[in-house]
Design a protein around this motif. Structure first.
Motif, PDB file in Angstrom:
ATOM      1  N   PHE A 178       0.930  -1.075  -0.127  1.00  0.00           N
ATOM      2  CA  PHE A 178       0.027  -0.112   0.039  1.00  0.00           C
ATOM      3  C   PHE A 178       0.793   1.230   0.003  1.00  0.00           C
ATOM      4  CE2 PHE A 178      -2.740  -3.142   1.936  1.00  0.00           C
ATOM      5  CZ  PHE A 178      -3.726  -2.981   1.042  1.00  0.00           C
ATOM      6  N   LEU A 179       1.957   1.295   0.698  1.00  0.00           N
ATOM      7  CA  LEU A 179       2.860   2.258   0.521  1.00  0.00           C
ATOM      8  C   LEU A 179       3.262   2.422  -0.734  1.00  0.00           C
ATOM      9  CD1 LEU A 179       4.288   4.584   2.166  1.00  0.00           C
ATOM     10  CD2 LEU A 179       6.260   2.963   2.871  1.00  0.00           C
ATOM     11  N   VAL A 205      10.902   9.149   0.984  1.00  0.00           N
ATOM     12  CA  VAL A 205       9.892   8.794   1.803  1.00  0.00           C
ATOM     13  C   VAL A 205       9.721   7.153   1.700  1.00  0.00           C
ATOM     14  CG1 VAL A 205       7.452   8.564   2.565  1.00  0.00           C
ATOM     15  CG2 VAL A 205       8.490  10.880   2.098  1.00  0.00           C
ATOM     16  N   LEU A 206       9.571   6.612   0.420  1.00  0.00           N
ATOM     17  CA  LEU A 206       9.543   5.103   0.415  1.00  0.00           C
ATOM     18  C   LEU A 206      10.849   4.490   0.756  1.00  0.00           C
ATOM     19  CD1 LEU A 206       7.782   2.652  -0.721  1.00  0.00           C
ATOM     20  CD2 LEU A 206       8.718   3.238  -2.817  1.00  0.00           C
ATOM     21  N   LEU A 207      11.851   4.761   0.633  1.00  0.00           N
ATOM     22  CA  LEU A 207      13.158   4.504   0.871  1.00  0.00           C
ATOM     23  C   LEU A 207      13.607   4.140   2.284  1.00  0.00           C
ATOM     24  CD1 LEU A 207      15.952   3.297   0.004  1.00  0.00           C
ATOM     25  CD2 LEU A 207      16.676   5.510  -0.095  1.00  0.00           C
ATOM     26  N   SER A 253      10.533  -9.038   2.353  1.00  0.00           N
ATOM     27  CA  SER A 253       9.305  -9.544   1.605  1.00  0.00           C
ATOM     28  C   SER A 253       9.446  -9.211   0.018  1.00  0.00           C
ATOM     29  CB  SER A 253       8.113  -9.233   2.243  1.00  0.00           C
ATOM     30  OG  SER A 253       7.548  -7.790   1.636  1.00  0.00           O
ATOM     31  N   PRO A 254       8.826  -9.724  -0.890  1.00  0.00           N
ATOM     32  CA  PRO A 254       8.823  -9.405  -2.308  1.00  0.00           C
ATOM     33  C   PRO A 254       8.487  -7.683  -2.404  1.00  0.00           C
ATOM     34  CG  PRO A 254       8.024 -11.428  -2.394  1.00  0.00           C
ATOM     35  CD  PRO A 254       7.946 -11.094  -1.015  1.00  0.00           C
ATOM     36  N   ALA A 255       7.489  -7.354  -1.317  1.00  0.00           N
ATOM     37  CA  ALA A 255       6.787  -5.937  -1.387  1.00  0.00           C
ATOM     38  C   ALA A 255       8.168  -5.053  -1.083  1.00  0.00           C
ATOM     39  CB  ALA A 255       5.911  -5.698  -0.351  1.00  0.00           C
ATOM     40  N   HIS A 256       9.159  -5.337  -0.438  1.00  0.00           N
ATOM     41  CA  HIS A 256      10.123  -4.392  -0.108  1.00  0.00           C
ATOM     42  C   HIS A 256      11.202  -4.623  -1.474  1.00  0.00           C
ATOM     43  CE1 HIS A 256       9.403  -5.388   4.078  1.00  0.00           C
ATOM     44  NE2 HIS A 256       9.779  -4.165   4.262  1.00  0.00           N
ATOM     45  N   GLY A 257      11.378  -5.406  -2.260  1.00  0.00           N
ATOM     46  CA  GLY A 257      11.739  -5.749  -3.560  1.00  0.00           C
ATOM     47  C   GLY A 257      11.109  -4.743  -4.375  1.00  0.00           C
ATOM     48  N   LEU A 258       9.573  -4.914  -4.453  1.00  0.00           N
ATOM     49  CA  LEU A 258       8.888  -3.850  -5.334  1.00  0.00           C
ATOM     50  C   LEU A 258       9.133  -2.392  -5.034  1.00  0.00           C
ATOM     51  CD1 LEU A 258       6.783  -3.829  -7.546  1.00  0.00           C
ATOM     52  CD2 LEU A 258       4.894  -3.788  -5.746  1.00  0.00           C
ATOM     53  N   ALA A 259       9.137  -2.182  -3.532  1.00  0.00           N
ATOM     54  CA  ALA A 259       9.855  -0.752  -3.343  1.00  0.00           C
ATOM     55  C   ALA A 259      11.087  -0.344  -3.919  1.00  0.00           C
ATOM     56  CB  ALA A 259       9.935  -0.494  -1.623  1.00  0.00           C
ATOM     57  N   ALA A 260      12.161  -1.211  -4.109  1.00  0.00           N
ATOM     58  CA  ALA A 260      13.370  -0.998  -4.724  1.00  0.00           C
ATOM     59  C   ALA A 260      13.262  -0.802  -6.074  1.00  0.00           C
ATOM     60  CB  ALA A 260      14.386  -2.135  -4.443  1.00  0.00           C
ATOM     61  N   VAL A 311      13.009   2.503 -11.170  1.00  0.00           N
ATOM     62  CA  VAL A 311      12.413   3.024 -12.334  1.00  0.00           C
ATOM     63  C   VAL A 311      12.041   4.476 -11.985  1.00  0.00           C
ATOM     64  CG1 VAL A 311      10.025   2.913 -13.519  1.00  0.00           C
ATOM     65  CG2 VAL A 311      11.199   0.792 -12.861  1.00  0.00           C
ATOM     66  N   SER A 312      11.614   5.222 -10.823  1.00  0.00           N
ATOM     67  CA  SER A 312      11.643   6.516 -10.924  1.00  0.00           C
ATOM     68  C   SER A 312      12.778   7.308 -11.012  1.00  0.00           C
ATOM     69  CB  SER A 312      10.815   6.676  -8.991  1.00  0.00           C
ATOM     70  OG  SER A 312      10.832   7.966  -8.937  1.00  0.00           O
ATOM     71  N   LEU A 313      13.990   6.859 -10.502  1.00  0.00           N
ATOM     72  CA  LEU A 313      15.157   7.576 -10.775  1.00  0.00           C
ATOM     73  C   LEU A 313      15.575   7.575 -12.197  1.00  0.00           C
ATOM     74  CD1 LEU A 313      17.362   6.657  -7.601  1.00  0.00           C
ATOM     75  CD2 LEU A 313      16.306   8.716  -8.073  1.00  0.00           C
ATOM     76  N   ALA A 314      15.320   6.510 -12.771  1.00  0.00           N
ATOM     77  CA  ALA A 314      15.740   6.162 -14.252  1.00  0.00           C
ATOM     78  C   ALA A 314      14.791   6.956 -15.225  1.00  0.00           C
ATOM     79  CB  ALA A 314      15.847   4.673 -14.585  1.00  0.00           C
ATOM     80  N   PHE A 315      13.704   6.884 -15.121  1.00  0.00           N
ATOM     81  CA  PHE A 315      12.475   7.293 -15.800  1.00  0.00           C
ATOM     82  C   PHE A 315      11.862   8.655 -15.384  1.00  0.00           C
ATOM     83  CE2 PHE A 315      12.758   2.877 -17.145  1.00  0.00           C
ATOM     84  CZ  PHE A 315      12.978   2.958 -18.802  1.00  0.00           C
ATOM     85  N   GLY A 316      11.888   9.052 -14.161  1.00  0.00           N
ATOM     86  CA  GLY A 316      11.022   9.981 -13.679  1.00  0.00           C
ATOM     87  C   GLY A 316      11.405  11.256 -14.344  1.00  0.00           C
ATOM     88  N   PRO A 317      12.719  11.649 -14.222  1.00  0.00           N
ATOM     89  CA  PRO A 317      12.840  13.075 -15.046  1.00  0.00           C
ATOM     90  C   PRO A 317      12.198  12.981 -16.579  1.00  0.00           C
ATOM     91  CG  PRO A 317      14.937  12.088 -14.132  1.00  0.00           C
ATOM     92  CD  PRO A 317      13.955  11.154 -14.024  1.00  0.00           C
ATOM     93  N   GLN A 318      12.450  11.887 -17.201  1.00  0.00           N
ATOM     94  CA  GLN A 318      11.739  11.756 -18.576  1.00  0.00           C
ATOM     95  C   GLN A 318      10.159  12.080 -18.439  1.00  0.00           C
ATOM     96  OE1 GLN A 318      12.069   8.074 -20.544  1.00  0.00           O
ATOM     97  NE2 GLN A 318      12.595   9.054 -22.355  1.00  0.00           N
TER      98      GLN A 318
END
Length: 178
Positions: free
Chosen positions: A3-4, A45-47, A61-68, A73-80
């Protein structure tokens, strides 16, 4: 944790749209800048929440993996993505130029696709680095194996993306009717 991650994704878009609306509709530049500068704070915040959760003894859990993955993705594609949205807002609400579209054919398209794949690779590397940090912070490799489970399917997706993206270098798309 799931949810986070979902909340952070929603927060990213809410801050982005609100920042752009404030800039182009309300014409309040300082507030707009503050909102747009706060967009990357969603990742922080998520980190931080993920680190606190893991350090407090929560099972990895895989949820922590999903956070990573989200952060990578946010760092690589966010500015674009921000630039993409800004172009469209400026055009629609402030008389800006027509947004530039990605090339669809020829060598320019092939170069664009290679660049997008490199962004994808960067996202993967950032996520792996974050998972490595999570593993170090937890201090127990066996307890963090679930974190890494998200990387295997993503590696497959990254490989498929590589094949597709670089295929345009070998066989560029041609214009219709040529």
């Amino acid at each position: 944790m799931i949810f986070l991650v979902a909340g952070c994704e929603i927060g990213f878009w809410v801050l982005l749209v609100t920042g752009l609306a404030t800039r182009y509709l309300l014409r309040v530049r300082r507030l707009s800048n503050a909102l747009l500068i706060s967009v990357p704070m969603v990742d922080v915040v998520l980190l931080a929440a993920s680190v606190v959760d893991l350090r407090s003894g929560a099972p990895a859990s895989p949820a922590h993996g999903l956070a990573a993955i989200y952060i990578g993705v946010s760092l690589a594609f966010g500015p674009q993505m921000i630039h993409w949205a800004d172009q469209r807002f400026a055009h629609r609400f402030a008389g800006g130029p027509v947004p530039v579209k990605a090339p669809k054919t020829g060598p320019a398209h092939a170069a664009y696709e290679r660049g997008q794949w490199l962004r994808h690779l960067l996202a993967y590397i950032v996520a792996a680095a974050i998972l490595g940090i999570f593993t170090l912070l937890v201090g127990d490799v066996h307890r963090t194996l679930q974190l890494w489970s998200v990387m295997v399917p993503w590696a497959l997706v990254l490989t498929i993306d590589f094949v597709i993206s670089f295929s345009y270098t070998i066989a560029p798309r041609k214009r219709q009717g040529v």
